[in-house]
Design a protein around this motif. Structure first.
Motif, mmCIF file in Angstrom:
data_model
loop_
_atom_site.group_PDB
_atom_site.id
_atom_site.type_symbol
_atom_site.label_atom_id
_atom_site.label_comp_id
_atom_site.label_asym_id
_atom_site.label_seq_id
_atom_site.Cartn_x
_atom_site.Cartn_y
_atom_site.Cartn_z
ATOM 1 N N ILE A 113 -2.518 -8.248 31.714
ATOM 2 C CA ILE A 113 -3.906 -8.695 31.901
ATOM 3 C C ILE A 113 -4.227 -9.868 30.987
ATOM 4 C CG2 ILE A 113 -6.318 -8.023 31.575
ATOM 5 C CD1 ILE A 113 -5.435 -5.167 32.473
ATOM 6 N N ILE A 114 -3.835 -9.781 29.722
ATOM 7 C CA ILE A 114 -4.127 -10.878 28.796
ATOM 8 C C ILE A 114 -3.405 -12.153 29.233
ATOM 9 C CG2 ILE A 114 -3.908 -11.707 26.414
ATOM 10 C CD1 ILE A 114 -4.258 -8.761 25.542
ATOM 11 N N ALA A 115 -2.171 -12.020 29.750
ATOM 12 C CA ALA A 115 -1.462 -13.189 30.276
ATOM 13 C C ALA A 115 -2.228 -13.799 31.439
ATOM 14 C CB ALA A 115 -0.055 -12.792 30.714
ATOM 15 N N ASN A 116 -2.832 -12.958 32.282
ATOM 16 C CA ASN A 116 -3.625 -13.467 33.401
ATOM 17 C C ASN A 116 -4.924 -14.103 32.925
ATOM 18 O OD1 ASN A 116 -1.693 -12.676 35.237
ATOM 19 N ND2 ASN A 116 -2.704 -10.757 35.768
ATOM 20 N N VAL A 117 -5.514 -13.546 31.877
ATOM 21 C CA VAL A 117 -6.717 -14.166 31.296
ATOM 22 C C VAL A 117 -6.367 -15.545 30.734
ATOM 23 C CG1 VAL A 117 -8.404 -13.997 29.422
ATOM 24 C CG2 VAL A 117 -7.864 -11.971 30.801
ATOM 25 N N HIS B 104 -1.902 -17.145 41.505
ATOM 26 C CA HIS B 104 -0.632 -16.599 41.011
ATOM 27 C C HIS B 104 -0.542 -15.122 41.332
ATOM 28 C CE1 HIS B 104 -2.608 -14.551 37.552
ATOM 29 N NE2 HIS B 104 -3.478 -15.527 37.706
ATOM 30 N N VAL B 105 0.693 -14.647 41.461
ATOM 31 C CA VAL B 105 0.978 -13.218 41.589
ATOM 32 C C VAL B 105 2.259 -12.933 40.813
ATOM 33 C CG1 VAL B 105 -0.128 -12.899 43.839
ATOM 34 C CG2 VAL B 105 2.279 -13.585 43.732
ATOM 35 N N GLY B 106 2.479 -11.657 40.500
ATOM 36 C CA GLY B 106 3.726 -11.285 39.854
ATOM 37 C C GLY B 106 3.515 -10.517 38.560
ATOM 38 N N SER B 107 4.495 -9.686 38.239
ATOM 39 C CA SER B 107 4.440 -8.866 37.024
ATOM 40 C C SER B 107 5.132 -9.532 35.845
ATOM 41 C CB SER B 107 5.093 -7.501 37.298
ATOM 42 O OG SER B 107 6.421 -7.664 37.781
ATOM 43 N N TRP C 237 -11.284 -8.090 39.193
ATOM 44 C CA TRP C 237 -10.072 -7.285 39.445
ATOM 45 C C TRP C 237 -8.838 -8.156 39.650
ATOM 46 C CZ3 TRP C 237 -14.143 -7.638 42.952
ATOM 47 C CH2 TRP C 237 -13.871 -8.328 44.138
ATOM 48 N N ARG C 238 -9.053 -9.434 39.956
ATOM 49 C CA ARG C 238 -7.925 -10.346 40.154
ATOM 50 C C ARG C 238 -7.191 -10.652 38.845
ATOM 51 N NH1 ARG C 238 -8.041 -13.047 45.234
ATOM 52 N NH2 ARG C 238 -9.943 -12.645 46.425
ATOM 53 N N ALA D 131 -4.741 -11.515 45.009
ATOM 54 C CA ALA D 131 -4.027 -12.549 44.245
ATOM 55 C C ALA D 131 -4.926 -13.097 43.143
ATOM 56 C CB ALA D 131 -3.569 -13.674 45.177
ATOM 57 N N GLY D 132 -4.303 -13.636 42.102
ATOM 58 C CA GLY D 132 -5.066 -14.158 40.963
ATOM 59 C C GLY D 132 -5.539 -15.578 41.203
#
Length: 200
Positions: A106-110, A122-125, A59-60, A47-48
């Motif tokens: 990935i950029i959205a997660n960053v 957070h999790v999810g595509s 890797w998260r 999970a992130g």
């Protein structure tokens, strides 16, 4: 364009990347949400969680794209992927599609990492899926001749409704939704300018 009437063998042959992502979605859903198969270790490791990212578990920033929190989350994102991703896989080609999908996710997660606190998880595509919708938005804004008008009239209401739900539903990663769409818009503009986006 968004009507999926292919048989299963046709879908897997024509859209191998989308098929692979859907398979990963199904496997991770089974391993995290189905009784007797669920393994809490999956969420603990992948999970992130911003705190762990800060501590070096990079890797998260990638793995949350393939995890979902519950059946509704899994179905909504996987269904959206099956509907909206195939035309882009064909239009961009496998390599550019993978770069666009993972890049926006990935950029959205960053962006989420920098915008939220250390305990945020957070999790999810959704970031990647909104990235794909952002690519369509770029086509509508900068190269509307590339797709049929009725397809444009499908994307815009979906985006509008998606953003409305983003801001009124609880426990939504607003940064990933908005950021993914903006990054997708940038990706789309980039591919359009380099004549790398061709719908058939």
């Amino acid at each position: 364009m968004f009507i999926r009437n292919e048989r299963l063998n046709e879908f897997t042959r024509w859209y191998p990347v989308v098929t692979a992502i859907v398979i990963v979605h199904v496997i991770t859903f089974l391993l995290t949400d189905i009784p007797f198969l669920e393994n809490p270790w999956m969420f603990r490791m992948f999970a992130g969680t911003n705190l762990y990212i800060e501590l070096g578990e990079w890797w998260r920033l990638i793995t949350p794209i393939f995890l979902h929190s519950g059946f509704g989350h899994f179905i909504f994102n996987t269904f959206s992927l099956v509907i909206f991703a195939p035309p882009l896989e064909r239009a961009l080609g496998k390599g550019r599609f993978i770069l666009t999908y993972l890049g926006t996710g990935i950029i959205a997660n960053v962006m989420t990492f920098f915008a939220e606190g250390p305990m945020y998880t957070h999790v999810g595509s959704s970031g990647a899926i909104y990235g794909l919708l952002g690519v369509y938005l770029a086509v509508i804004l900068f190269a509307k001749h590339l797709i049929p008008r009725h397809s444009s009239q499908t994307v815009l209401p979906i985006l509008a409704l998606g953003f409305i739900m983003t801001f009124i539903q609880p426990q939504i990663n607003i940064i990933a939704h908005v950021g993914g769409c903006i990054i997708g818009l940038a990706f789309g503009y980039f591919w359009i300018q380099r004549n790398k986006l061709h719908f058939y």
